[in-house]
Design a protein around this motif. Sequence first.
Motif, PDB file in Angstrom:
ATOM      1  N   LEU A 196     -51.509   8.252  -9.858  1.00  0.00           N
ATOM      2  CA  LEU A 196     -50.048   8.316  -9.804  1.00  0.00           C
ATOM      3  C   LEU A 196     -49.526   9.460 -10.655  1.00  0.00           C
ATOM      4  O   LEU A 196     -48.586  10.161 -10.281  1.00  0.00           O
ATOM      5  CB  LEU A 196     -49.446   6.996 -10.272  1.00  0.00           C
ATOM      6  CG  LEU A 196     -49.669   5.795  -9.374  1.00  0.00           C
ATOM      7  CD1 LEU A 196     -49.029   4.571  -9.956  1.00  0.00           C
ATOM      8  CD2 LEU A 196     -49.105   6.066  -7.996  1.00  0.00           C
ATOM      9  N   HIS A 197     -50.169   9.634 -11.797  1.00  0.00           N
ATOM     10  CA  HIS A 197     -49.739  10.701 -12.695  1.00  0.00           C
ATOM     11  C   HIS A 197     -49.876  12.060 -12.016  1.00  0.00           C
ATOM     12  O   HIS A 197     -48.953  12.870 -12.014  1.00  0.00           O
ATOM     13  CB  HIS A 197     -50.598  10.653 -13.956  1.00  0.00           C
ATOM     14  CG  HIS A 197     -50.007  11.375 -15.109  1.00  0.00           C
ATOM     15  ND1 HIS A 197     -49.222  10.738 -16.042  1.00  0.00           N
ATOM     16  CD2 HIS A 197     -50.056  12.660 -15.475  1.00  0.00           C
ATOM     17  CE1 HIS A 197     -48.828  11.607 -16.929  1.00  0.00           C
ATOM     18  NE2 HIS A 197     -49.315  12.793 -16.617  1.00  0.00           N
ATOM     19  N   VAL A 198     -51.042  12.246 -11.420  1.00  0.00           N
ATOM     20  CA  VAL A 198     -51.279  13.533 -10.760  1.00  0.00           C
ATOM     21  C   VAL A 198     -50.326  13.701  -9.586  1.00  0.00           C
ATOM     22  O   VAL A 198     -49.731  14.764  -9.401  1.00  0.00           O
ATOM     23  CB  VAL A 198     -52.742  13.644 -10.299  1.00  0.00           C
ATOM     24  CG1 VAL A 198     -52.938  14.903  -9.485  1.00  0.00           C
ATOM     25  CG2 VAL A 198     -53.657  13.649 -11.487  1.00  0.00           C
ATOM     26  N   SER A 199     -50.165  12.629  -8.793  1.00  0.00           N
ATOM     27  CA  SER A 199     -49.328  12.827  -7.605  1.00  0.00           C
ATOM     28  C   SER A 199     -47.872  13.023  -7.984  1.00  0.00           C
ATOM     29  O   SER A 199     -47.134  13.671  -7.248  1.00  0.00           O
ATOM     30  CB  SER A 199     -49.498  11.692  -6.599  1.00  0.00           C
ATOM     31  OG  SER A 199     -49.327  10.467  -7.183  1.00  0.00           O
ATOM     32  N   MET A 200     -47.482  12.497  -9.122  1.00  0.00           N
ATOM     33  CA  MET A 200     -46.118  12.762  -9.575  1.00  0.00           C
ATOM     34  C   MET A 200     -45.894  14.270  -9.686  1.00  0.00           C
ATOM     35  O   MET A 200     -44.946  14.817  -9.140  1.00  0.00           O
ATOM     36  CB  MET A 200     -45.901  12.099 -10.940  1.00  0.00           C
ATOM     37  CG  MET A 200     -44.489  12.142 -11.407  1.00  0.00           C
ATOM     38  SD  MET A 200     -43.563  10.877 -10.564  1.00  0.00           S
ATOM     39  CE  MET A 200     -41.927  11.338 -10.971  1.00  0.00           C
ATOM     40  N   TYR A 201     -46.794  14.914 -10.399  1.00  0.00           N
ATOM     41  CA  TYR A 201     -46.620  16.357 -10.600  1.00  0.00           C
ATOM     42  C   TYR A 201     -46.834  17.134  -9.308  1.00  0.00           C
ATOM     43  O   TYR A 201     -46.078  18.036  -8.965  1.00  0.00           O
ATOM     44  CB  TYR A 201     -47.580  16.848 -11.695  1.00  0.00           C
ATOM     45  CG  TYR A 201     -47.096  16.470 -13.062  1.00  0.00           C
ATOM     46  CD1 TYR A 201     -46.067  17.189 -13.669  1.00  0.00           C
ATOM     47  CD2 TYR A 201     -47.616  15.389 -13.732  1.00  0.00           C
ATOM     48  CE1 TYR A 201     -45.595  16.827 -14.904  1.00  0.00           C
ATOM     49  CE2 TYR A 201     -47.148  15.018 -14.970  1.00  0.00           C
ATOM     50  CZ  TYR A 201     -46.137  15.750 -15.551  1.00  0.00           C
ATOM     51  OH  TYR A 201     -45.652  15.391 -16.766  1.00  0.00           O
ATOM     52  N   LEU A 202     -47.918  16.737  -8.605  1.00  0.00           N
ATOM     53  CA  LEU A 202     -48.275  17.483  -7.402  1.00  0.00           C
ATOM     54  C   LEU A 202     -47.175  17.370  -6.355  1.00  0.00           C
ATOM     55  O   LEU A 202     -46.749  18.363  -5.761  1.00  0.00           O
ATOM     56  CB  LEU A 202     -49.597  16.934  -6.857  1.00  0.00           C
ATOM     57  CG  LEU A 202     -50.347  17.855  -5.907  1.00  0.00           C
ATOM     58  CD1 LEU A 202     -50.788  19.091  -6.654  1.00  0.00           C
ATOM     59  CD2 LEU A 202     -51.544  17.148  -5.314  1.00  0.00           C
TER      60      LEU A 202
END
Lengths: 188, 929
Positions: free
Chosen positions: B717-723
């Motif tokens: 989730l953290h990565v997809s937030m930024y991505l």
Amino acid sequence: MGGTSSKLPKDLLSEYQELTFLTKQEILMAHKIFSELQDRENGPYSSRVSMEKIHTLPELKSNPFRKRICHVFSTSDMKDGSLSFEDFLDLLSAFSDSATLEIKSHYAFRIFDFDDDGTLDARDLEKLVNSLTGETDDTRLTGEEMRQLISNILEESDIDKDGTVNLSEFQHVISRSPDFVSSFKIVL
Amino acid sequence: MPRHKLKNTASESDGKDNEFSLYYVEVEENSQGGQEKQTTRDGKRRRERNGEVSRRRASEKRTTEVDNKRAGKKHEKRHKTARKEGEKHEKRQRRKNADREEAEEESNKEKKNIKNERTKTLKRDDEKEKDVKKKRKKHVKNEEDNANSGKTKQKDCHDMPLKEKKKKRKKPETTSESESKSESESESDSAPESKDNQAVGVLGSLTPEELEKLKEAVDERKKLIATMRGKPWPMKKKLVVLRSSCVLQRQETLLIISFLYYSNCQKWMKFQRDFENFKTACIPWEMKIKEIESHFGSSVASYFIFLRWMYGINMILFGLTFGLVMVPEALMGKPYGSIPRKTVPREEETSAMNFAVLWDFGGYAKYSVLFYGYYNSQRAIGWLKFRLPLSYFLVGVGTVAYSYMVVIRTMARNANEEGGGDDTSFNFSWKTFTSWDYLIGNPETADNKFASITTSFKEAIVEEQESRKDDNIHLTRFLRVLANFLVLCCLAGSGYLIYFVVRRSQKFALLGLENYGWWERNEVNMVMSLLGMFCPMLFDVISTLENYHPRVALQWQLGRIFALFLGNLYTFIIALMDAIQLKRAEEEIVKTNMTIWQANLYNGTVPDNSTAPPITVHPADIPRGPCWETMVGQEFVRLIISDTMTTYITLLIGDFLRAVLVRFLNNCWCWDLEYGFPSYSEFDVSGNVLGLIFNQGMIWMGAFYAPCLPALNLLRLHVSMYLQCWAVMCCNVPQERVFKASGSNNFYMAMLLVILFLSTLPAIYTIVSIPPSFDCGPFSGKTRMFDVIQETLESDFPAWFGKVFSYASNPGLVLPFLLLLVLAIYYLQSTSKTYKRVNMELKKKLQTQNEENKKKNKLAALKAANELEQARKTGEQHSSSSQHTQNSEPPVSSTHTTTRPPASRGHTSSGHLPGHPQQPQKNSHSNRK
């Protein structure tokens, strides 16, 4: 008052926090943006920023009600829609996340009241619908449609049947709407 | 001054009086009196200390008259005192003549008189030193004038409101507001200095009642300040009010410093404000989301808010599993390599560190805290005597319970916020008044919004006219049936494909995965991800056959994707169940083999007696069961990983690469790529939300067997937030159909709840009905996993507790309890229905009442106008002594009106809705009249 100095005095800041729905960060942010607008102002330095300059803000640039918003929040004597920093804060406060439904609907009413006569009559509604449908001809409603639409609106919200929508009727309608509070927002 | 803010309340209290004609004046007088009350108090107190109380009342009237006669600097003030005087006189006359005063009114008047007295005595105090002699001289003359002036001033005050009213008809509140503003300004200038020095001295001589009053006043002011931000006033005015009340506050604080009352409150308020600031600063990604909000409107932002919310939930789930399960086991449990379940078996040792194996969560990853199998069944571990198996079980239950709680609570809150939104009687008005999304700051989005608003208007009009003509109903019906058939075929096909692939992978697994390539190993996940990617597109194509209204089409689309995901997930689970059965059969074989192996071991190496020390075999060499729990956990982890990968890759290829191609090939292409076929992609809110929801469902399902899942999900989730934030901002265009977010919020929540329920079902089934593996996991050696509760109750709690528990859990008690719950639900539901009905009736009642009020108001206004007319006629005949005071009034108020642009405050003049703050006072006025 404020706005002329590059930095807000502390007590003024706390007063602003007391009087608006904005947080400290938001007020400082607003102050920064306002100072930038002031710096870009041509001509003599003043504590007010003209309507045109305010409209260069991305948040207002594409809003069809930008002129009305400026006129409603302006306290200028010249009625030119120019905003002082405090007017600007008033604007942001009314459009902020935490502002109450009541204050939001009050200002919405004044924004929609194009001729400033305290009621929304058929002409106001027509202007309002035209602002909503955009300037181009292909999106504009035809005369027949407009008439139908306005009569429907009045039928629904004009409770006392005097041909206009007044503030309390407006607030009554708005308070039932699920989307109003979430969409009547401007954030910097 | 603070009190003038309370004009509403002041006028409300005034409403009890009968003098409709004096309405405006009274309002002002009262508010004025209220303002001056503050100022007066100190003066009064000083006097009281001097023992002048009795004399004050006697000489009060005189002094006011003196003040009146003084050719003064303060025109306005004198004017008002005159009016007040006149008002009083009029009241007295009325009392004599009519004899119809009520007790309520009288008390009211007394209050007012006291206020007036205070005002006047203040003035007297101010001017006492200078005027003593003058007063004595003019005393006699004033007494003579008194009777006449009373009358003339009465007319005076009949005239005043008339003039004011004329103005106020146009802009009712503007004038009064600006007046009070200027008043408060002037007073805030003059008031503070005079009192500052007195304040401290007075402290000692306060009576308890006065302290009480002070406290009240301070409370009131606090309330005022707290509500001030909710008032639609310009900032200047607010500032003035705040400052003036601040000055007053300073003195009040000085006065009641013995209480330490107010200052504490102020500190508390400041702390609260700081805390509020801190809280908003702590919300992550606020700026990112706001930026997106301003570019794409609230619907795209709603996805990111949902994502953030999900992140928060996963954070808590992760905290639970990490803090209560993984860390204790890693720190306090037996170290790696001590027992078979914590060691990589001998045959896998060579490849255990290979990246390909680790990527599949085999090898060392499989024999670590990440999976169920690693945990030991030892009851208490470490010096803390941490009950790990119990903790493992409770955390598993707790995560699910917490998720249910959060989802349902959010749903309830959303439902509350939307309360009353079911009312569809304002369809057109809402479309007009609330359809613009003020967050839109991007011209393109604005254009789309214009278009969508226009369509919605046109649609609504068409629907209203009901002139819709269905051209070929049979064809449409046929096409719709065909479309649904096709979709069903798709669903069935995808289900079968998954089932087939899972079975095939089991065959591969039985034969040994090492013999196969990457595709065979990841077949299941890849097929599931690909189906999830392409089937929605297929559905989209099919749905064009149906020719539905876009909104309906979207709902169908969402429903179909939901069914697809759900079908896939459940096929996967069913296949997994088969695998579990296989593993358990294998386990049985291993168990029998194990006894043979042990017998062989003892027979072979230790032929003689049992006194010899037990032989040690390296744990890696001990044969072990297949441990189906770890297998399930591994499957879910792999699924999550491949799902994440496909999401990111589609994002990069579908969005980024496409945007790059369109952007740079546009110059050398034969048609316009940007507006033509490929174009830029839109952000698919519903698809992304669905993906997120299903992802979460898998987490809930698998978290029991793989404690690492929440951690993985958090990372994802953290990565997809930024991505996704980046992808949206750089390569997506705003949606053509701009949807509102709020309407669909609870829809997503409901889907989440369904998924939560559906994903807990299989997990609970496996926990309750399948016995745990005999040699791995925290529950090894037990017949069922929940036996751990029983065990704890028996050994860790006193005997009586176990007894109570067993009594409580017997069906004789549980069944009545369930029955009671059902009854309670039924009761609450029926009461809520009744409330709804009552609500509707009240609404109707209010509407009819409102109409009646409207009529009454009109009548009352007519009457009042007539009376005013008469009063003016009589007033014109009267003496010229009041003439010049009259003349001084208009210019004052007219200058005030120009200081503010005419604000539209129509609500004071015409019909009111019930429940509106201004309403009751006005009505009570007119009704009494």
